[in-house]
Design a protein around this motif. Structure first.
Motif, PDB file in Angstrom:
ATOM      1  N   LEU A  37       0.429  10.121  -8.470  1.00  0.00           N
ATOM      2  CA  LEU A  37      -0.662  10.760  -9.193  1.00  0.00           C
ATOM      3  C   LEU A  37      -1.960  10.627  -8.404  1.00  0.00           C
ATOM      4  O   LEU A  37      -2.245   9.599  -7.838  1.00  0.00           O
ATOM      5  CB  LEU A  37      -0.851  10.103 -10.565  1.00  0.00           C
ATOM      6  N   LEU A  52       0.860  -1.174   0.000  1.00  0.00           N
ATOM      7  CA  LEU A  52       0.000   0.000   0.000  1.00  0.00           C
ATOM      8  C   LEU A  52       0.895   1.223   0.000  1.00  0.00           C
ATOM      9  O   LEU A  52       1.705   1.398   0.896  1.00  0.00           O
ATOM     10  CB  LEU A  52      -0.887   0.020   1.245  1.00  0.00           C
ATOM     11  N   VAL A  53       0.792   2.021  -0.993  1.00  0.00           N
ATOM     12  CA  VAL A  53       1.568   3.256  -1.012  1.00  0.00           C
ATOM     13  C   VAL A  53       0.661   4.383  -1.435  1.00  0.00           C
ATOM     14  O   VAL A  53      -0.378   4.178  -2.049  1.00  0.00           O
ATOM     15  CB  VAL A  53       2.760   3.186  -1.993  1.00  0.00           C
ATOM     16  N   CYS A  54       1.109   5.563  -1.117  1.00  0.00           N
ATOM     17  CA  CYS A  54       0.409   6.714  -1.636  1.00  0.00           C
ATOM     18  C   CYS A  54       0.997   6.990  -3.012  1.00  0.00           C
ATOM     19  O   CYS A  54       2.175   7.255  -3.156  1.00  0.00           O
ATOM     20  CB  CYS A  54       0.634   7.914  -0.715  1.00  0.00           C
ATOM     21  N   CYS A  55       0.196   6.873  -4.039  1.00  0.00           N
ATOM     22  CA  CYS A  55       0.727   7.038  -5.376  1.00  0.00           C
ATOM     23  C   CYS A  55       0.963   8.524  -5.666  1.00  0.00           C
ATOM     24  O   CYS A  55       0.341   9.397  -5.077  1.00  0.00           O
ATOM     25  CB  CYS A  55      -0.220   6.457  -6.408  1.00  0.00           C
ATOM     26  N   THR A  99      -4.091  13.731  -2.958  1.00  0.00           N
ATOM     27  CA  THR A  99      -4.461  15.057  -2.489  1.00  0.00           C
ATOM     28  C   THR A  99      -3.340  15.544  -1.583  1.00  0.00           C
ATOM     29  O   THR A  99      -2.373  14.826  -1.322  1.00  0.00           O
ATOM     30  CB  THR A  99      -5.776  15.005  -1.689  1.00  0.00           C
ATOM     31  N   VAL A 122      -4.147   6.645   3.656  1.00  0.00           N
ATOM     32  CA  VAL A 122      -4.052   5.244   3.257  1.00  0.00           C
ATOM     33  C   VAL A 122      -4.577   4.408   4.413  1.00  0.00           C
ATOM     34  O   VAL A 122      -4.163   4.572   5.554  1.00  0.00           O
ATOM     35  CB  VAL A 122      -2.594   4.844   2.949  1.00  0.00           C
TER      36      VAL A 122
END
Lengths: 619, 189
Positions: free
Chosen positions: B22, B17-20, B25, B30
């Motif tokens: 693109l 799980l990562v904060c992408c 915000t 997450v």
């Protein structure tokens, strides 16, 4: 709560293969917190933001189900045209632990979303026999009236004790609901209702546990400080009792002696029972017992079926705040594998507190209650699979102390469990029949062999298997001061009778029965009703058992034997006081032999040669 | 709802799980739900994670959480060395436990890797075990903790800093074990 609009679109990878699906989850998913998905490996990356859940999936996956504990699941198909659909979700309480006998259960049925509420549920009873099952509001309101206590009781309990309630007697009902709704697949719902938790019968119960007391005229004489109880008439013969705090209650039924009841929780009793000076020998003997390791064994053999076997392989009752396994487990994430957190590991297995708990052990005058069959029946009365207790109830063992005389010395040494084990007997006003119970033959924490069979010094003068040695404790002469009362085991091994002429022992060879590995239990292994396990606890033998080995019946059978012994003068009756006998006289020796022969009604089958020889001696 | 912020959790190939980059915000969220037992966490919250060599285990899987009333927090089912009976003390920092008695009728579990064990000086065979990274209540410390007679752990927030401890097998339970010295976190000083 109205589900939000579901939108999904694809993001194409370098080769035109879709690898990125964006789903705007329904509003009922509550902002994506606590969202789970399956298959687990389908999601490579996921983030959530104001727009919803952004998920990158493995292109090989064809569909993903997103779930949230308070919303209907969302199925997303991953294909050229991505579609999403809500799957209705309806919940019912998994188990209602103690509804109460004769009471009506109303399990709360919850629809996860409007689509689910738009459907209908049809309920049927899959297990048990309810008094009444009614539904309203398309099956979302259920009323299930359970049967009265009188329907489940097998026999009156000893006066002054808690009424034991076995696994089979707890008033268990399994309801199955089928949900149907337009445009959706059927959904199956399950709800378990129990009138009561299992109760061992010891005056030692858990905080909050509903138990029933014999009789209806109960009053509370003492209770712990700041404690309160529920005490109400359950039916014409029993009173419901429920305590809200740990401690000692003293109750009285009419003019009978006051009765002390310990209320506690499992973890309030330290498990160091084996400290030096206490019960170290019992602890040592229990270390290797299959009971102690019951959880580990089942976990190794059938972890996938844990929900089926767990209740009888751990401490405590579902639905109670008793600090047993189920209660403690609520403080941890779901258990799926070992190792368990220490607090949970300590509540596994069938250990001291399963039989002696939940809190403080009963006061000395009530210690005999642990000998009741109710203790084992919490698990071993679960027919048709576990039929040990059911089989036993149909046997003579269960009725061995039916008369008052049988419960008094000297008869009680073979007619009562306490007497057999040399333990203090119940007080006279509590001395209702218990039978020869499990504890007589099985010793979880005394010297034991296979199947926890108690190991005792043999009273026979020949070597036998452990089972025969155990049976012989009561089914062979005990010394020569009194006439033999029950002689089957000694007839089998060809010992016990005397030569009438000179009084020397009359010994003979066994016909081979004594060499059978299971001893007496090789043939005495049937009960009136067939059960999967424990049928041998009916202790009945059938002719078919003989023909297993004796393909052709010999010249001796029951009828022929009855004719042969009809002329034998019966010994003085088997009655209280076991009449003495003088083996120094010929008359005394004849009477002794007569008792040896007549007090094994199946002597002709047990050892025909020896029986014939005794008969010859008598004549 | 658990917001782990711009957090990267890589779980042994099971789930990532990562904060992408693109579509994020300014303050992305997450939500980790179906996490494996062991994960790598960049900035673990000590009261939540127990970490070793960069791999962290959620403490709640092994010992129950704390229930706080005011400044006092109670852990009903604390982490102890194994399924036997132990007497424990905590004070500030490490938890030190002394073997009390074997548990009866219980399948004995192996001693947890979370504890370092030794033998008490002058008391042959008396086992001591110490946990240098004990469970603490959520929120800032330091905490002053004790075990009650039922071996529940009770912690109170304190202002005193915990004394330094030596990460090795314990050998004392009381000051009297130390020939005139003092016993701190299981070690004579």
């Amino acid at each position: 709560m109205r589900a939000g609009l579901v939108v999904a679109f694809l993001s194409l990878g370098c080769q035109g293969v879709p690898n990125h699906v964006t789903v705007s989850v329904p509003a009922s998913f509550g902002g994506a917190a606590r969202v789970t998905w399956s298959p687990r490996e389908a999601v490579l990356r996921a983030t959530s933001g104001p727009a919803g859940l952004d998920v990158e999936v493995d292109p090989k996956v064809k569909s993903i189900r997103f779930e949230h504990p308070e919303a209907c699941p969302l199925d997303v198909a991953i294909s050229g045209s991505t579609a999403a659909k809500l799957v209705p979700w309806v919940s019912v309480p998994e188990e209602l632990a103690q509804v109460g006998f004769g009471q009506t259960a109303t399990p709360v049925v919850t629809a996860g979303c409007p689509e689910a509420r738009a459907g209908k549920i049809v309920w049927v009873e899959r297990e048990g026999t309810l008094n009444r099952l009614e539904t309203q509001s398309d099956g979302f309101v259920v009323h299930a009236k359970l049967k009265d206590l009188a329907h489940t009781r097998v026999a009156a309990s000893p006066h002054g004790t808690v009424i034991p309630i076995s696994f089979d007697q707890r008033g268990h009902h399994e309801l199955v609901g089928t949900w149907t709704g337009a445009g959706h697949a059927r959904l199956e719902l399950h709800a378990s209702l129990n009138a009561s938790t299992r109760v061992s019968g010891l005056p030692n119960v858990s905080v909050g546990q509903i138990v029933y007391l014999e009789g209806v005229d109960w009053a509370v004489l003492e209770r712990p400080a700041a404690a309160a109880e529920r005490l109400e008439v359950a039916d014409s013969a029993a009173t419901l009792f429920q305590a809200n705090r740990a401690g000692r209650w003293v109750l009285q039924n009419g003019k009978a002696a006051p009765f002390s009841l310990q209320v506690g929780t499992f973890a309030s009793t330290p498990l160091d029972c084996g400290r030096s000076g206490c019960h170290s020998a019992a602890t040592e003997a229990a270390k290797g017992s299959a009971m102690t390791h019951a959880f580990e064994h089942r976990m190794a053999q059938a972890p996938e079926a844990m929900s089926c076997w767990l209740g009888c392989h751990v401490v405590g009752e579902k639905g109670l705040r008793d600090e047993g396994f189920f209660d403690v487990s609520s403080a941890f994430p779901p258990v799926t594998s070992a190792p368990l957190p220490r607090a949970l590991a300590r509540a596994t297995g069938v250990q001291c507190l399963n039989c002696h708990g939940s809190g403080r052990i009963p006061e000395p005058s009530a210690r005999w209650t642990v000998l009741q069959v109710g203790v084992c029946a919490t698990c071993h009365d679960a027919p048709p699979r576990y039929g040990h207790v059911q089989a036993w109830r149909g046997s003579s063992m269960a009725h061995a102390d039916a008369t008052a005389a049988q419960r008094e010395a000297p008869c009680n040494s073979c007619h009562t469990t306490a007497g057999f084990l040399g333990r203090p007997m119940p007080a006279a006003n509590e001395a209702s029949p218990l039978g020869i119970t499990c504890a007589a033959c099985h010793a979880p924490h005394a010297a034991h062999g296979a199947r926890l069979l108690r190991t005792m010094p043999s009273v026979l003068s020949v070597e036998t298997d452990a089972t025969t040695a155990l049976c012989a404790q009561c089914h062979a002469p005990r010394g020569t001061a009194h006439l033999p009362q029950s002689t089957a085991a000694s007839i089998v091994v060809g010992r016990g009778a005397v030569r009438v002429d000179d009084g020397r022992p009359l010994n003979a060879q066994s016909v081979g029965h004594s060499a059978l590995p299971a001893g007496c239990m090789a043939c005495h292994k049937h009960s009136a009703e067939r059960v999967e396990r424990g049928e041998s606890h009916g202790f009945a033998a059938r002719v078919a058992d003989c023909t297993e080995c004796h393909s052709e019946r010999g010249g001796t059978d029951a009828k022929a034997w009855a004719e042969r012994v009809s002329s034998v003068r019966a010994p003085r009756p088997h009655q209280r006081g076991s009449p003495g006998v003088d083996l120094s006289t010929k008359a005394g020796r004849i009477e002794w032999n007569s008792a040896m022969l007549m007090r094994d009604p199946a002597a002709w089958a047990h050892n025909p040669g020896y029986a014939a020889e005794i008969l010859k001696q008598i004549r | 709802m658990r917001h782990l912020g711009q957090l990267q959790t890589v779980g042994l190939g099971v789930i990532a799980l990562v904060c992408c980059a693109l579509g994020c915000t300014a303050s992305p969220v997450v939500t980790v739900v179906d996490e494996p037992d062991v994960v790598a966490v960049s900035k673990p919250e000590r009261s939540v994670w127990r970490c070793h060599d960069g791999h962290c285990r959620r403490r709640a899987r092994e010992a129950s959480g704390f229930v706080c009333i005011g400044e006092e927090c109670t852990q009903k089912w604390p982490r102890l060395p194994d399924s036997n009976e132990w007497d424990c003390q905590a004070a500030q920092g490490p938890v030190l436990c002394r073997f009390h008695a074997p548990a009866a009728g219980v399948a004995v579990t192996v001693v947890s890797d979370d504890f370092v064990c030794g033998v008490r000086l002058g008391h042959e065979g008396e086992r001591l075990c110490v946990d240098f990274d004990p469970d603490v209540p959520p929120g800032g410390g330091p905490w002053q903790c004790r075990f009650d007679e039922k071996q529940m752990k009770i912690c109170l927030r304190t202002t005193a800093a915990a004394p330094p401890v030596v990460n090795r097998a314990p050998d004392c339970w009381l000051d009297a074990d130390c020939s005139g010295g003092s016993c701190v976190a299981g070690h004579c000083q």
